[in-house]
Design a protein around this motif. Structure first.
Motif, PDB file in Angstrom:
ATOM      1  N   SER A 150    -106.941  68.236  96.845  1.00  8.15           N
ATOM      2  CA  SER A 150    -107.065  70.037  96.472  1.00  8.15           C
ATOM      3  C   SER A 150    -108.141  70.344  95.357  1.00  8.15           C
ATOM      4  N   PRO A 151    -109.250  69.817  96.051  1.00  9.15           N
ATOM      5  CA  PRO A 151    -110.086  69.593  93.799  1.00  9.15           C
ATOM      6  C   PRO A 151    -110.776  71.303  93.840  1.00  9.15           C
ATOM      7  N   TYR A 208    -106.621  69.251 101.332  1.00  7.87           N
ATOM      8  CA  TYR A 208    -105.885  70.169 101.137  1.00  7.87           C
ATOM      9  C   TYR A 208    -104.656  70.007 101.350  1.00  7.87           C
ATOM     10  N   GLY A 209    -103.848  71.255 101.365  1.00  6.48           N
ATOM     11  CA  GLY A 209    -102.132  71.368 101.835  1.00  6.48           C
ATOM     12  C   GLY A 209    -102.504  72.597 102.668  1.00  6.48           C
ATOM     13  N   TRP A 211    -104.211  76.604  98.061  1.00 13.02           N
ATOM     14  CA  TRP A 211    -104.695  78.291  97.209  1.00 13.02           C
ATOM     15  C   TRP A 211    -106.326  78.279  96.937  1.00 13.02           C
ATOM     16  N   MET A 212    -106.063  76.945  96.923  1.00 14.42           N
ATOM     17  CA  MET A 212    -107.699  75.972  96.786  1.00 14.42           C
ATOM     18  C   MET A 212    -108.194  76.596  97.384  1.00 14.42           C
ATOM     19  N   ASP A 213    -109.737  76.905  97.222  1.00 12.37           N
ATOM     20  CA  ASP A 213    -110.621  77.152  98.443  1.00 12.37           C
ATOM     21  C   ASP A 213    -111.781  76.815  98.496  1.00 12.37           C
ATOM     22  N   ARG A 214    -111.374  76.172  99.821  1.00 15.21           N
ATOM     23  CA  ARG A 214    -112.324  74.778 100.951  1.00 15.21           C
ATOM     24  C   ARG A 214    -113.162  74.452 100.787  1.00 15.21           C
ATOM     25  N   GLY A 270     -98.029  72.581  99.276  1.00 15.28           N
ATOM     26  CA  GLY A 270     -99.311  73.512  99.125  1.00 15.28           C
ATOM     27  C   GLY A 270     -99.916  73.091  97.832  1.00 15.28           C
ATOM     28  N   HIS A 271    -100.658  73.129  96.973  1.00 13.71           N
ATOM     29  CA  HIS A 271    -101.646  72.568  96.255  1.00 13.71           C
ATOM     30  C   HIS A 271    -101.497  71.140  95.379  1.00 13.71           C
ATOM     31  N   HIS A 272     -99.882  70.881  95.215  1.00 11.61           N
ATOM     32  CA  HIS A 272    -100.115  70.012  94.467  1.00 11.61           C
ATOM     33  C   HIS A 272     -99.274  68.651  95.900  1.00 11.61           C
TER      34      HIS A 272
END
Length: 439
Positions: free
Chosen positions: A253-254, A382-383, A387-390, A408-410
């Motif tokens: 999830s960078p 990514y989860g 919420w992170m933009d892929r 999710g993010h974590h």
């Protein structure tokens, strides 16, 4: 005024030093001016109600500044680092030990590796320290002589290595893992960092160059690099600058920058926004351009630490897999302890990214553009509720993009078992995908 104090590390073991109140220090006026400009932005959109709120915000921030910063003229000190850094690091390390001790049947060791850093901020009397430690948690040391390259694991923005305590035992079954704290974050040393005077390229160097010294000190010939969130950005910059010893690059999830479409949607491009939305947008832009971070709020605003602990506890217990109430409380304490430290490299995010996380271009382009030219085997996970933009295949065509279910993010907390399977599978593929000369 002169005051007498008992000898302590804060005063560099001197029993007498001169203290000026923060009100008399020029730095206070600089920071207060930033808050006042933010308040003026809010006032621009509404009358007396917003003005009252803006004045309250300014008052709270100035109160926090008065409490948190004192101009100290003792030997070797800098006004921005008069708070006892050693005391804060001890608290972080104590909570870290409690978290790591929760790992089932997993032994670990902790090392502090000294590196040299050229601080960007200078003390007004003399040069500050130039040597700081990179805090390192090591698990799976039984694999050191197995012939398998170790994993180097880098945390996200408001955490440290101990945040991986649920995931480390699973990785340790397969490899030796070095979980390292980014310089200026987690349990690592806090070099002075003046975000307003640095370019994005210089900020990246301050984040990445100490890691190269760490690699040399640890005598690593080859390793697999893994980074989560902001740590994914740091690892990407690391791999783009020093790819020689990196066998593969994994991004969890960078944070690689938000797309123009998402930024426009957030800013309400083409929409009629309410005054509240305009004020919020303007406040966020102003805060980011003034290098104010979530850590700044925790340090400055009374009550922010308690709110952050409660919010992070709710998040970890609602989504993370198998996190007990006590574990959630400890992790939240750890998050707040890492945030409530003297300002350091966390403000590099406001240099490496523009407002609303638009990526900044350096020599070689944005971070995604530099990744697209990387010859090292590369994958991103990514989860499915992230919420992170892929990143997309069009942006980074050499990257395998995977999705982790029920996460999710974590990712390492939400679904650590499946994440381990994905990562181990990608590490096995790296043997076949790595070019003969990846540098």
């Amino acid at each position: 005024q002169s005051v007498q104090l008992q000898p302590c590390d804060r005063c560099c073991k001197l029993s007498e030093h001169r203290v000026s109140t923060v009100i008399s220090n020029p730095a206070f006026f600089t920071m207060r001016s930033a808050v006042a400009k933010l308040a003026a932005k809010v006032v621009h959109y509404r009358g007396s109600v917003a003005r009252a709120g803006a004045l309250a915000l300014t008052g709270v921030a100035c109160y926090g500044l008065r409490r948190k910063y004192v101009a100290c003229e003792s030997k070797g000190s800098s006004w921005a680092f008069c708070r006892d850094v050693n005391e804060g690091l001890k608290k972080i390390h104590d909570i870290e030990k409690k978290l790591l001790d929760l790992m089932p049947e997993t032994s670990y060791s902790v090392r502090d590796i000294k590196v040299r850093v050229d601080p960007s901020k200078r003390c007004f009397l003399r040069r500050p320290e130039s040597e700081f430690s990179i805090h390192t948690v090591v698990v799976g040391e039984e694999h050191l002589n197995s012939g398998k390259p170790p994993i180097v694991l880098v945390h996200g923005f408001m955490l440290g290595a101990a945040g991986f305590w649920k995931w480390l035992p699973l990785l340790a079954q397969h490899r030796t893992v070095y979980a390292i704290d980014v310089i200026g974050m987690g349990g690592s040393g806090r070099p002075p960092f003046e975000a307003g005077s640095l370019t994005a390229e210089a900020a990246e160097s301050l984040l990445v160059d100490p890691f190269q010294q760490w690699v040399e000190a640890m005598e690593l010939n080859e390793f697999d690099l893994l980074g989560h969130s902001f740590g994914g950005f740091v690892c990407s910059a690391w791999a783009s600058r020093y790819p020689e010893k990196i066998r593969s690059l994994g991004l969890l999830s960078p944070l690689l920058g938000f797309s123009d479409a998402r930024i426009d949607k957030f800013r309400g491009a083409g929409q009629e926004l309410s005054w509240q939305a305009k004020a919020m947008r303007s406040a966020l832009e102003t805060a980011w351009s003034r290098h104010l971070t979530p850590q700044t709020i925790v340090r400055w605003v009374p009550g922010a630490k308690g709110w952050m602990e409660r919010a992070s506890t709710r998040r970890f217990q609602s989504m993370a897999s198998g996190v007990t109430q006590e574990e959630g409380r400890l992790l939240s304490e750890y998050v707040v302890a890492t945030m409530d430290m003297p300002s350091s490299t966390e403000s590099s995010a406001t240099v490496c990214f523009e407002p609303f996380l638009r990526p900044t271009e350096v020599s070689g382009g944005t971070i995604k553009q530099r990744l697209s030219t990387l010859r090292t085997p590369l994958y991103a996970i990514y989860g499915d509720r992230d919420w992170m933009d892929r990143a997309t295949i069009d942006e980074v065509p050499n990257c395998s993009i995977l999705e982790l279910p029920k996460s999710g993010h974590h990712l390492y907390l939400d679904n650590p078992e499946v994440l381990t399977s994905l990562v181990v599978s990608e590490l096995a593929k790296a043997n076949y995908r790595r070019p003969p000369n990846s540098s």
